[in-house]
Design a protein around this motif. Sequence first.
Motif, PDB file in Angstrom:
ATOM      1  N   TYR A  66      14.946  10.932 -15.799  1.00 27.15           N
ATOM      2  CA  TYR A  66      14.011  10.283 -14.953  1.00 27.15           C
ATOM      3  C   TYR A  66      14.393   9.168 -14.258  1.00 27.15           C
ATOM      4  N   LEU A  67      15.023   8.130 -14.281  1.00 25.27           N
ATOM      5  CA  LEU A  67      15.492   7.178 -13.667  1.00 25.27           C
ATOM      6  C   LEU A  67      16.045   7.557 -12.248  1.00 25.27           C
ATOM      7  N   ILE A  68      17.009   8.412 -12.455  1.00 25.59           N
ATOM      8  CA  ILE A  68      17.770   9.085 -11.385  1.00 25.59           C
ATOM      9  C   ILE A  68      16.900   9.867 -10.400  1.00 25.59           C
ATOM     10  N   TYR A  69      16.058  10.909 -10.813  1.00 23.36           N
ATOM     11  CA  TYR A  69      15.337  11.344  -9.801  1.00 23.36           C
ATOM     12  C   TYR A  69      14.112  10.329  -9.296  1.00 23.36           C
ATOM     13  N   SER A  70      13.528   9.570  -9.869  1.00 19.71           N
ATOM     14  CA  SER A  70      12.412   8.569  -9.542  1.00 19.71           C
ATOM     15  C   SER A  70      13.087   7.899  -8.487  1.00 19.71           C
ATOM     16  N   SER A  71      14.098   6.986  -8.546  1.00 21.43           N
ATOM     17  CA  SER A  71      14.663   6.338  -7.675  1.00 21.43           C
ATOM     18  C   SER A  71      15.073   7.066  -6.430  1.00 21.43           C
ATOM     19  N   PHE A  72      15.511   8.329  -6.533  1.00 26.36           N
ATOM     20  CA  PHE A  72      16.124   9.132  -5.320  1.00 26.36           C
ATOM     21  C   PHE A  72      14.658   9.507  -4.670  1.00 26.36           C
ATOM     22  N   LEU A  73      13.772   9.898  -5.381  1.00 22.09           N
ATOM     23  CA  LEU A  73      12.723  10.471  -4.775  1.00 22.09           C
ATOM     24  C   LEU A  73      11.875   9.237  -3.835  1.00 22.09           C
ATOM     25  N   THR A  74      11.644   8.239  -4.736  1.00 24.59           N
ATOM     26  CA  THR A  74      10.938   7.114  -4.000  1.00 24.59           C
ATOM     27  C   THR A  74      11.808   6.316  -2.815  1.00 24.59           C
ATOM     28  N   GLY A  75      13.014   6.529  -3.137  1.00 20.51           N
ATOM     29  CA  GLY A  75      13.844   5.711  -2.044  1.00 20.51           C
ATOM     30  C   GLY A  75      14.236   6.400  -0.705  1.00 20.51           C
ATOM     31  N   PHE A  76      14.440   7.820  -0.870  1.00 25.33           N
ATOM     32  CA  PHE A  76      14.786   8.558   0.226  1.00 25.33           C
ATOM     33  C   PHE A  76      13.998   9.774   0.406  1.00 25.33           C
ATOM     34  N   VAL A  77      13.635  10.717  -0.605  1.00 18.84           N
ATOM     35  CA  VAL A  77      12.984  11.865  -0.221  1.00 18.84           C
ATOM     36  C   VAL A  77      11.906  11.652   0.258  1.00 18.84           C
ATOM     37  N   TYR A  86       0.730  -1.113   0.109  1.00 19.92           N
ATOM     38  CA  TYR A  86       0.080   0.106   0.178  1.00 19.92           C
ATOM     39  C   TYR A  86       0.790   1.384  -0.075  1.00 19.92           C
ATOM     40  N   GLN A  87       1.756   1.252   0.978  1.00 20.73           N
ATOM     41  CA  GLN A  87       2.691   2.427   0.836  1.00 20.73           C
ATOM     42  C   GLN A  87       3.577   2.861  -0.405  1.00 20.73           C
ATOM     43  N   TRP A  88       4.151   1.588  -1.062  1.00 16.88           N
ATOM     44  CA  TRP A  88       4.725   1.716  -2.251  1.00 16.88           C
ATOM     45  C   TRP A  88       3.916   2.338  -3.244  1.00 16.88           C
ATOM     46  N   ALA A  89       2.458   2.049  -3.419  1.00 11.57           N
ATOM     47  CA  ALA A  89       1.711   2.597  -4.333  1.00 11.57           C
ATOM     48  C   ALA A  89       1.613   4.007  -4.128  1.00 11.57           C
ATOM     49  N   PHE A  90       1.641   4.556  -2.896  1.00 11.15           N
ATOM     50  CA  PHE A  90       1.488   5.952  -2.602  1.00 11.15           C
ATOM     51  C   PHE A  90       3.113   6.641  -3.135  1.00 11.15           C
ATOM     52  N   ALA A  91       4.242   5.888  -2.944  1.00 16.48           N
ATOM     53  CA  ALA A  91       5.476   6.298  -3.310  1.00 16.48           C
ATOM     54  C   ALA A  91       5.492   6.679  -4.788  1.00 16.48           C
ATOM     55  N   ILE A  92       5.124   5.566  -5.519  1.00 18.23           N
ATOM     56  CA  ILE A  92       5.251   5.933  -6.964  1.00 18.23           C
ATOM     57  C   ILE A  92       4.384   6.864  -7.594  1.00 18.23           C
ATOM     58  N   ALA A  93       3.137   7.143  -6.664  1.00 19.55           N
ATOM     59  CA  ALA A  93       2.163   8.254  -7.078  1.00 19.55           C
ATOM     60  C   ALA A  93       2.951   9.619  -6.910  1.00 19.55           C
ATOM     61  N   ALA A  94       3.751   9.803  -6.070  1.00 15.33           N
ATOM     62  CA  ALA A  94       4.522  11.079  -5.787  1.00 15.33           C
ATOM     63  C   ALA A  94       5.411  11.077  -6.889  1.00 15.33           C
ATOM     64  N   ALA A  95       6.053  10.190  -7.621  1.00 16.13           N
ATOM     65  CA  ALA A  95       7.137  10.150  -8.461  1.00 16.13           C
ATOM     66  C   ALA A  95       6.230  10.325  -9.819  1.00 16.13           C
ATOM     67  N   GLY A  96       4.973   9.817 -10.091  1.00 17.00           N
ATOM     68  CA  GLY A  96       4.289  10.130 -11.080  1.00 17.00           C
ATOM     69  C   GLY A  96       3.931  11.632 -11.390  1.00 17.00           C
ATOM     70  N   ILE A  97       3.787  12.461 -10.105  1.00 19.00           N
ATOM     71  CA  ILE A  97       3.443  13.798 -10.191  1.00 19.00           C
ATOM     72  C   ILE A  97       4.736  14.436 -10.811  1.00 19.00           C
ATOM     73  N   THR A  98       5.741  14.340 -10.421  1.00 17.00           N
ATOM     74  CA  THR A  98       7.039  14.997 -10.768  1.00 17.00           C
ATOM     75  C   THR A  98       7.247  14.898 -12.397  1.00 17.00           C
ATOM     76  N   LEU A 100       8.104  21.114  -9.485  1.00 17.94           N
ATOM     77  CA  LEU A 100       8.445  22.603  -9.735  1.00 17.94           C
ATOM     78  C   LEU A 100       9.944  22.965  -9.987  1.00 17.94           C
ATOM     79  N   TRP A 101      10.698  22.193  -9.017  1.00 12.72           N
ATOM     80  CA  TRP A 101      12.214  22.506  -9.259  1.00 12.72           C
ATOM     81  C   TRP A 101      12.581  22.056 -10.559  1.00 12.72           C
ATOM     82  N   GLY A 102      12.161  20.904 -10.858  1.00 14.92           N
ATOM     83  CA  GLY A 102      12.724  20.359 -12.277  1.00 14.92           C
ATOM     84  C   GLY A 102      12.314  21.134 -13.239  1.00 14.92           C
TER      85      GLY A 102
END
Length: 495
Positions: A151-162, A126-138, A209-211
């Motif tokens: 895309y690969l770099i920011y997506s992994s960093f966003l879902t894995g740490f930020v 369930y929480q993974w589905a939320f994490a990838i939703a955040a990456a999809g917004i970006t 926004l920053w991207g």
Amino acid sequence: MSCNAAELLPLLGGGSANATAAATYLCNRFTTVAYAVDTTYLLFSTYLVFAMQLGFAMLCAGSVRAKSTMNIMLINVLDAAAGSLSYYLFGFAFAFGSPSNPFIGRRFFALNDVPEAGVDYSLFLYQWAFAIAAAGITSGSIAERTKFVAYLIYSSFLTGFVYPVVSHWFWSADGWASPFNADNLLFGTGAIDFAGSGVVHMVGGVAGLWGAFIEGPRIGRFDRNGRSAVLRGHSGSLVVLGTFLLWFGWYGFNAGSFLTILKPYGEPGGFYGQWSAVARTAVTTTLAGSTAALTTLFGKRILVGHWNVIDVCNGLLGGFAAITSGCSVVEPWAAIICGFMAAWVLIGFNKLAEKVKYDDPLEAAQLHAGCGMWGLIFTGLFATKKFVQEVYGSDRTHYGLFMGGGGRLLGAQIIQILVIFGWVSALMGPLFFTLKQLGLLRISSKDEMAGMDLTKHGGFAYMYYDEDDPSQKPAFAMTRVEPGSMTPDGRQANV
């Protein structure tokens, strides 16, 4: 929902050994069934949230020009795939690894020690589905001009740490601002972000926004005099389809965030319980999104003079993003206020974006970050005492300012807005800037004009010519001459 063997003993003939054994047996069986029902509910909600990825894909595809369709569809697939591995290895541990400290989790890396009491595979999913939703917004904010590796770099960093660190702060029982941290509540209340107006939508929106800001606008979005030029998405039908899929999935997003359903409020055996709160949450979600859609419809009609289905779809999603924070703790009538204001927040941020020459093909930053911020403030104003106590504990004395609960909850909500904006900016801004300096962020002008489908993905998704893109028009086209019309050389055609 719990079972007490002592309460069953009188019904089974007293305190004999057989009666005690029977009571214990029945309670154990009941507890097992309750776990199964709650897990099934959470998994069903997970599937709804994951279905939102299809909604994101359709929305993104329809909102970009036809020459970028293959690219944005592939990015949506990779957001889920790359996010799966990074969240499995690191993200879930940083978010919910307990015991931990108030800043970050430190257990359950690669799901080690899972399952255990209170933490099962269903929670991870369930929480993974939320994490990838955040990456999809970006990904929507930086569409049509970003290199694949970025895309690969920011997506992994966003879902894995930020994102996981933020979710730890506000959703983990150990988080410094979590309403579940009974030993150290921020302002005595903690920040209430039930399903993620801040944790998901602000994180994804601020990252986008920053991207988009660092990358710059798409070629042709603003002319040499700084005037705005509309680069229309190629398919309103895909936008509407994606919007309805997101609407469908949002019921899992908001109502599913209870995580369980078999929990009575008050004496067991009553008709009112968490199942009622789940249904009420679905109602507030529906009303906020619907009100925002209608407000956007008439608001844009007044401002620009026509009815626009794309604007209505974005307004609808803005209402959903806003109500996500307080969906479980506000009355249905308050959700209407939330949606009404969310529409104007989105319209206002879009006007501001145009003024500062900020280009976001899906309005993702304006919609998710802007309406997410309003949603957090709205919760601090309209959360009711009864619902806050049902969801977060009967000892809670602070709730919405307009509902007589004082200003402490509102203060906690404002702190949440500030720390999310600061945290995401401090990490994602430098990441995008570094990628730009290394030449890994933006594609060449030639590739952008031709479209990445042709230059990077082997061909177009389908044959389609964008009406506002001269690079996609054939050099010569036959024109049909109707009876009574002018011929190509300017003479009147014979009838």
